[in-house]
Enzyme design. Structure first.
Site, PDB file in Angstrom:
ATOM      1  N   GLU A 171       0.835  -1.195   0.000  1.00 40.62           N
ATOM      2  CA  GLU A 171       0.000   0.000   0.000  1.00 40.62           C
ATOM      3  C   GLU A 171       0.873   1.249   0.000  1.00 40.62           C
ATOM      4  O   GLU A 171       1.832   1.311   0.768  1.00 40.62           O
ATOM      5  CB  GLU A 171      -0.915   0.045   1.224  1.00 40.62           C
ATOM      6  CG  GLU A 171      -1.987   1.116   1.073  1.00 40.62           C
ATOM      7  CD  GLU A 171      -2.911   1.225   2.282  1.00 40.62           C
ATOM      8  OE1 GLU A 171      -2.506   0.871   3.395  1.00 40.62           O
ATOM      9  OE2 GLU A 171      -4.037   1.691   2.096  1.00 40.62           O
ATOM     10  N   GLY A 211       3.661   1.641  10.767  1.00 42.86           N
ATOM     11  CA  GLY A 211       3.367   1.055  12.068  1.00 42.86           C
ATOM     12  C   GLY A 211       2.884  -0.370  11.890  1.00 42.86           C
ATOM     13  O   GLY A 211       3.292  -1.292  12.596  1.00 42.86           O
ATOM     14  N   ALA A 212       1.999  -0.562  10.912  1.00 43.07           N
ATOM     15  CA  ALA A 212       1.464  -1.887  10.586  1.00 43.07           C
ATOM     16  C   ALA A 212       0.717  -1.788   9.268  1.00 43.07           C
ATOM     17  O   ALA A 212       0.430  -0.687   8.801  1.00 43.07           O
ATOM     18  CB  ALA A 212       0.510  -2.349  11.683  1.00 43.07           C
ATOM     19  N   ASN A 255      -2.786  -6.128   5.347  1.00 46.68           N
ATOM     20  CA  ASN A 255      -2.920  -7.164   4.310  1.00 46.68           C
ATOM     21  C   ASN A 255      -3.913  -8.230   4.765  1.00 46.68           C
ATOM     22  O   ASN A 255      -3.833  -8.715   5.882  1.00 46.68           O
ATOM     23  CB  ASN A 255      -1.578  -7.843   4.064  1.00 46.68           C
ATOM     24  CG  ASN A 255      -0.443  -6.854   3.995  1.00 46.68           C
ATOM     25  OD1 ASN A 255      -0.430  -6.006   3.136  1.00 46.68           O
ATOM     26  ND2 ASN A 255       0.488  -6.951   4.938  1.00 46.68           N
ATOM     27  N   HIS A 315      -6.928  -1.350  15.044  1.00 48.03           N
ATOM     28  CA  HIS A 315      -7.011  -0.595  13.789  1.00 48.03           C
ATOM     29  C   HIS A 315      -6.908  -1.542  12.579  1.00 48.03           C
ATOM     30  O   HIS A 315      -7.752  -1.528  11.683  1.00 48.03           O
ATOM     31  CB  HIS A 315      -5.886   0.445  13.768  1.00 48.03           C
ATOM     32  CG  HIS A 315      -5.835   1.286  12.537  1.00 48.03           C
ATOM     33  ND1 HIS A 315      -6.294   2.580  12.499  1.00 48.03           N
ATOM     34  CD2 HIS A 315      -5.387   1.024  11.285  1.00 48.03           C
ATOM     35  CE1 HIS A 315      -6.129   3.074  11.278  1.00 48.03           C
ATOM     36  NE2 HIS A 315      -5.570   2.137  10.528  1.00 48.03           N
ATOM     37  N   GLU A 316      -5.868  -2.378  12.599  1.00 43.50           N
ATOM     38  CA  GLU A 316      -5.651  -3.255  11.439  1.00 43.50           C
ATOM     39  C   GLU A 316      -6.759  -4.299  11.297  1.00 43.50           C
ATOM     40  O   GLU A 316      -7.133  -4.683  10.194  1.00 43.50           O
ATOM     41  CB  GLU A 316      -4.283  -3.952  11.545  1.00 43.50           C
ATOM     42  CG  GLU A 316      -3.094  -3.018  11.664  1.00 43.50           C
ATOM     43  CD  GLU A 316      -3.036  -1.956  10.580  1.00 43.50           C
ATOM     44  OE1 GLU A 316      -3.580  -2.189   9.480  1.00 43.50           O
ATOM     45  OE2 GLU A 316      -2.467  -0.877  10.840  1.00 43.50           O
ATOM     46  N   HIS A 375      -9.732  -2.917   9.624  1.00 45.98           N
ATOM     47  CA  HIS A 375      -9.532  -2.842   8.167  1.00 45.98           C
ATOM     48  C   HIS A 375      -9.964  -4.119   7.451  1.00 45.98           C
ATOM     49  O   HIS A 375     -10.233  -4.093   6.256  1.00 45.98           O
ATOM     50  CB  HIS A 375      -8.053  -2.627   7.855  1.00 45.98           C
ATOM     51  CG  HIS A 375      -7.627  -1.198   7.788  1.00 45.98           C
ATOM     52  ND1 HIS A 375      -8.317  -0.242   7.086  1.00 45.98           N
ATOM     53  CD2 HIS A 375      -6.552  -0.568   8.323  1.00 45.98           C
ATOM     54  CE1 HIS A 375      -7.679   0.923   7.191  1.00 45.98           C
ATOM     55  NE2 HIS A 375      -6.616   0.752   7.945  1.00 45.98           N
ATOM     56  N   GLU A 391      -9.213   4.731   6.230  1.00 45.63           N
ATOM     57  CA  GLU A 391      -8.392   5.088   7.397  1.00 45.63           C
ATOM     58  C   GLU A 391      -9.181   5.795   8.497  1.00 45.63           C
ATOM     59  O   GLU A 391      -8.938   5.555   9.673  1.00 45.63           O
ATOM     60  CB  GLU A 391      -7.187   5.924   6.957  1.00 45.63           C
ATOM     61  CG  GLU A 391      -6.229   5.194   6.016  1.00 45.63           C
ATOM     62  CD  GLU A 391      -5.692   3.896   6.613  1.00 45.63           C
ATOM     63  OE1 GLU A 391      -5.876   3.653   7.810  1.00 45.63           O
ATOM     64  OE2 GLU A 391      -5.106   3.113   5.847  1.00 45.63           O
TER      65      GLU A 391
HETATM   66 ZN   LIG Z   1      -5.045   1.988   8.519  1.00 47.46          ZN
END
Ligand SMILES: [Zn+2]
Length: 1016
Positions: A289, A422-423, A426, A457-458, A461, A480
């Site tokens: 990304e 940060g991360a 995927n 957060h991830e 997503h 985001e």
């Molecule tokens: Zn994000």
């Protein structure tokens, strides 16, 4: 993706391109080497066929562009304008149009030039309209028409490249990729082959896709050898076929290629670390990304081109490989090599594809039929348990909350040494920096808060971003902003002990600070070039996005908001969306009178936020809204209005949310009536709304009196917001600094974290400016000024373990400031703790939240610094390592500062992803500040090789090194340096933001130094 935000958040800029004029034809003739002429570039697509494409990933022109393009067929020439804007955006590697500011009467000379221009436009239009009419028809022109062919760009082999847009044509859509990769971790190269099956949506005789920096060995189309054309500036390759491809048919393109493993932290890149035996270990990992999948395999690298993937990876026996999906089988290939094959993936965007080849260990558990695993390098396996327990709880929460079960049978979280972001979310293979995933013995509850936040957060997503994806990067905030909002919301529900609400409040304040600059940009912003896309990863997309979602939730109610979100996810599952789709889903579940889109568009398509000014006369309260810009002289548009869900409480009723009064404030002015008995009003209850309020002389006075009598008349979020708002108003010269100081007097009785840390942050900012001006007398007086924090005296006594995260955060902030200012009762205690820690061989524990402060004090002596350098090299606990690094970078010894900057840049002893952190820490201190700025200037080319133009780390570096300048000399120097870069970054938003910030600092000093002298 989560950028790591230990360093100051970027505050970058963009001109309001939404309303920019298109460049005219003269620009086209001058700048542009190319122009789309092929039949299917310009043939009108009936709307129905576009709808058919929708959801499959059309090349998404928005409504405005779509209408523009169809009318272009009728006008012939005006179509050129649009193409020219795309081309000029891409032609130079980085240019940004400045908005026209000319509305004066043109001079005679200008008139003549204008007429000439018009004549040329007319001539070109006639040429386009009459001569090559065939180019606008399906029959097409003879390809030998040289006057037209020269409009195409040249491919690298000298032939004409058959496409001229930065965005790919929509005529072909990939449906499935078969990818096979053989990374060589010794030679740091890889070989790959990809077979892409694609469906034709519109007849065409070419296929255009992305590829970057790879050597193509051979390629076939429908099993016949085919010539690949490459146009490097746009990272595109293409094939031309002699017979038109039939609509609805599936075709297969196969490409065999080789490339180097990237060393810039994106694409398929090589990463390394030193293990506990001192041996350097290597691994290969991916970060795609936003636009780097094209560096690992040729692909249609836009988020709307979703497809399925089968991935095969060849590895040596000492490594394992991981990808998005579970492994199906491993085949021995001989020579110590094995091929791992992974299940066919769900349909997804290319930026979510991932793989890792490394020596890793893991822990796993089953959660609601998903095998969840956390991977780390073997030395750190025992630090993975916290993450495993955390992700398990959050996965269950999200499965329930969204009413859609996580769709894959496995979910891996992998800590990658040497990782820049940060991360990264995927699908099925979330990659992390070790700091944001691993929790060891030395980790504090604040470290746990960080790890939990990043995981939350991830994981969010996996629904917002992976299952439903923004159509194009202009709506990045949909990914985001939502993931950021969900991260705070889910932690508040699942881990209330982490006190995340204070963190979310300070994040909203940061977003307001950035968005108050004229150089900010709307949440939804048109972007084309890779640099513009990179710049979207900023605090507007993340934090303003999250803030306006919180405001919407508070307006619609928690239940209705959740229903709308579930509706949105279910309706667009597997598809791509834009902001409108979200508003439509939310409108459907709310009161029919609430037009969510009408309200929210005022927050997403305009930059900035409103200031509400309150003016009370008796029972009448007059309200006015206007665009709040810190530097009001620069305001671009005074007519912007927002639909503000305005809330307020008063002294009559203030201690429960049922006291909250709400109304939608849509016009420039409004009037409300209150009882005469009301002494004070506080707007924006609990600071849920994204706006600030000026209460006027009388209103501020009433609030200050009330707070001095009893701090608890308002919730702590409101007290923090009053402090935040009054500082902002003072910076824009709407409220005197004297008034700010009057409010701060109440802090003597304040004990809550949010208001105290907000006051500390604001005063620290002023302190930093004075420090950098070497105003030593004021600086020393300012340390005495800290006495307004009565609590500091108590906290200086308390260096033991503290259980509440919120209290720890406050203690950490206060002690860090006190030690930084050299208060002896702070530094002496820090030194004592350090000696105990060192002599006990680190078995004597220092509470995690105090570690950075203690080590930073210790780093000021030669011996302490050397001990810490040794600790940094050998620690396997990443949070300890990072705090040690910050301590090392806080040294006042210039030789050490020079060494540490260089070591982080070349990546030898300090990993390069830590460079932004090193620079921001060095910049906190007057000894290193100017060195850091010189370092950035001298090493600019190297920096931009490591961190691409527009990227988050570069934004952070620019802001850290310039945001504390407050003199005209420094302003000139910053402008001169970035001005000299030309296309190498001079137009970056963060540069504009830096310049605006310095100007604001200069203004603030001019206005307020005298008041400050009197106060201190
Ligand atoms: Zn994000």
């Amino acid at each position: 993706m989560v950028p790591l935000t230990n360093s100051p958040l970027p505050r970058n800029m963009i001109e309001n391109s939404m309303f920019e004029e298109e460049p005219d034809v003269v620009d086209l003739a001058k700048e542009s080497p190319s122009y789309p002429i092929d039949s299917d570039d310009v043939v009108y697509e009936p709307r129905s066929s576009r709808l058919l494409v929708r959801g499959l990933g059309e090349n998404d022109l928005d409504e405005e562009e779509e209408d523009y393009e169809s009318s272009a067929r009728l006008l012939g020439m005006s179509f050129m304008n649009r193409s020219s804007s795309q081309r000029s955006a891409a032609a130079s590697s980085y240019t940004r149009q400045q908005p026209s500011n000319s509305c004066s009467v043109p001079s005679a000379k200008k008139m003549v030039v204008g007429i000439l221009v018009l004549v040329i436009i007319a001539f070109v239009a006639m040429f386009i309209y009459f001569v090559p009419r065939c180019t606008f028809s399906k029959d097409g022109c003879q390809k030998t028409n040289s006057s037209i062919e020269q409009l195409y760009p040249k491919a690298s082999n000298g032939e004409l490249f058959p496409w001229t847009g930065l965005r790919l044509p929509a005529s072909v859509h990939p449906v499935h990729y078969e990818i096979s990769l053989q990374p060589n971790l010794t030679a740091m190269t890889f070989q790959g082959s990809v077979a892409i099956s694609m469906v034709v949506l519109q007849e065409t005789n070419k296929i255009v896709l992305h590829s970057y920096d790879m050597k193509i060995i051979n390629s076939t189309f429908q099993d016949e050898k085919v010539n690949i054309l490459e146009y490097k500036p746009w990272q595109q390759i293409a094939i031309k076929v002699s017979k038109e491809l039939k609509k609805g048919e599936i075709y297969v393109l196969k490409i065999h290629y080789s490339a180097n493993l990237s060393n810039s932290y994106d694409g398929l890149y090589n990463s390394s670390y030193i293990d506990t035996n001192g041996k350097r270990r290597v691994l290969a990992a991916t970060q795609f990304e936003p636009l780097a999948a094209r560096k690992a395999f040729p692909c249609f690298d836009e988020p709307a081109f979703k497809a399925s993937f089968v991935i095969k990876i060849t590895r040596e026996a000492e490594y394992i490989s991981l990808s998005n999906m579970p492994k199906v089988k491993t085949t021995p290939l001989g020579d110590g090599l094995f091929e791992d094959e992974f299940e066919k993936s769900v349909n997804m965007s290319t930026y979510l594809v991932a793989f890792v080849v490394a020596n890793l260990s893991s822990v796993s558990k089953n959660v609601s039929n998903t095998l969840v695993s956390v991977y780390a390098v073997p030395d750190k396996k025992d630090q993975t348990h916290y993450a495993l327990e955390t992700v398990a709880k959050l996965l269950e929460f999200y499965n329930r909350f969204f009413e859609i079960t996580y769709p894959l049978s496995k979910l891996d979280l992998v800590g990658i040494p040497d990782f820049l972001a940060g991360a990264m979310e995927n699908w099925g293979l979330i990659t992390f920096r070790e700091t944001t995933l691993l929790i060891g013995d030395h980790s504090s509850p604040i470290d746990k808060q960080l790890v939990t936040s990043v995981i939350a957060h991830e994981l969010a997503h996996q629904w917002f971003g992976n299952l439903v994806t923004m159509r194009w990067w202009n709506d990045l905030w949909l990914n985001e902003g939502f993931a950021t909002y969900m991260q705070y919301m889910s932690i508040e529900e699942v881990f209330p002990e982490l006190d995340i609400d204070n963190e979310f409040l300070s994040v909203r304040f940061k977003a307001l600070a950035k968005d108050a600059l004229n150089s900010s940009h709307p949440l939804s912003t048109k972007v084309y070039t890779p640099e513009e896309v990179a710049e979207m990863f900023d605090s507007v997309s993340y934090e303003k996005g999250a803030s306006i979602l919180l405001m919407l939730k508070a307006t619609l109610s928690k239940v209705a908001f959740r229903k709308g979100v579930i509706e949105y996810l279910k309706r667009y599952r597997g598809l791509n969306t834009q902001s409108e789709d979200l508003w439509m889903s939310l409108s459907q579940v709310t009161n029919p009178h609430t037009d969510v889109a009408e309200m929210m568009n005022t927050w997403t398509v305009q930059k900035g936020f409103p200031l509400v000014t309150v003016n009370r006369t008796g029972i009448q309260v007059n309200l006015m809204q206007e665009h709040f810009v810190l530097n009001a002289d620069n305001a671009t548009d005074h007519s912007n209005l927002w639909h503000i869900p305005l809330t307020y409480v008063s002294d009559i009723c203030n201690n429960s949310s049922s006291c909250k009064q709400v109304f939608l404030f849509k016009d420039k002015t409004a009037t409300i009536e209150v009882s005469e008995k009301v002494k004070w009003l506080k707007f924006n209850y609990r600071s849920d709304g994204f706006y600030i309020v000026d209460y006027g002389e009388q209103g501020w006075r009433a609030l200050i009196i009330a707070l001095k009598e009893n701090v608890n008349v308002l919730p702590h979020e409101d007290r923090a917001a009053l402090i935040n708002n009054i500082f902002a108003l003072s910076r824009s010269d709407r409220v005197s600094f004297r008034q700010v100081l009057n409010l701060l007097v109440y802090l003597k009785n304040e004990t809550e974290t949010a208001p105290l840390t907000e006051a500390l942050t604001q005063l620290n900012h002023i302190f930093m400016l004075l420090d950098k001006r070497s105003d030593l007398l004021l600086v020393s007086r300012m340390t005495v000024g800290l006495n307004i924090f009565n609590l500091l005296v108590q906290i200086l006594q308390s260096w033991e373990e503290e259980s509440s995260v919120s209290k720890q955060a406050l203690r950490s902030a206060l002690l860090e400031t006190a030690c930084h200012l050299g208060r002896p009762n702070c530094t002496n205690q820090a030194n004592r703790l350090f000696v105990q820690w060192r002599t006990s061989n680190k078995t004597e524990h220092i509470p995690g939240d105090l570690l950075k402060t203690v080590l930073s004090v210790a780093a000021q002596t030669e011996k302490g610094w050397q001990v810490l350098l040794d600790t940094y090299k050998h620690s396997i606990y990443d949070s300890e390592k990072r705090k040690t690094l910050q301590a090392l970078a806080s040294t006042q010894d210039v030789r050490k500062i020079v060494w540490i900057l260089k070591a982080a840049l070349d990546g030898s002893e300090i990993q390069t992803p830590e460079l932004p952190l090193v620079i921001s820490t060095v910049c906190r201190h007057s000894a290193g500040y100017l060195h850091a700025w010189d370092f950035v200037k001298e090493n600019w080319d190297k920096l931009t090789q490591k961190f691409s133009i527009g990227s988050f780390p570069l934004q952070s570096i620019i802001m850290s090194t310039t945001s504390q300048f407050s003199t005209k000399t420094h302003l000139d120097e910053v402008e001169r340096f970035f001005g000299s870069l030309k296309e190498r970054g001079s137009k970056m938003r963060s540069v504009q933001e830096a310049i605006e910030t310095i100007k604001l600092n200069i203004q603030w000093m001019d206005r307020n130094l005298v008041t400050l002298w009197k106060w201190l």
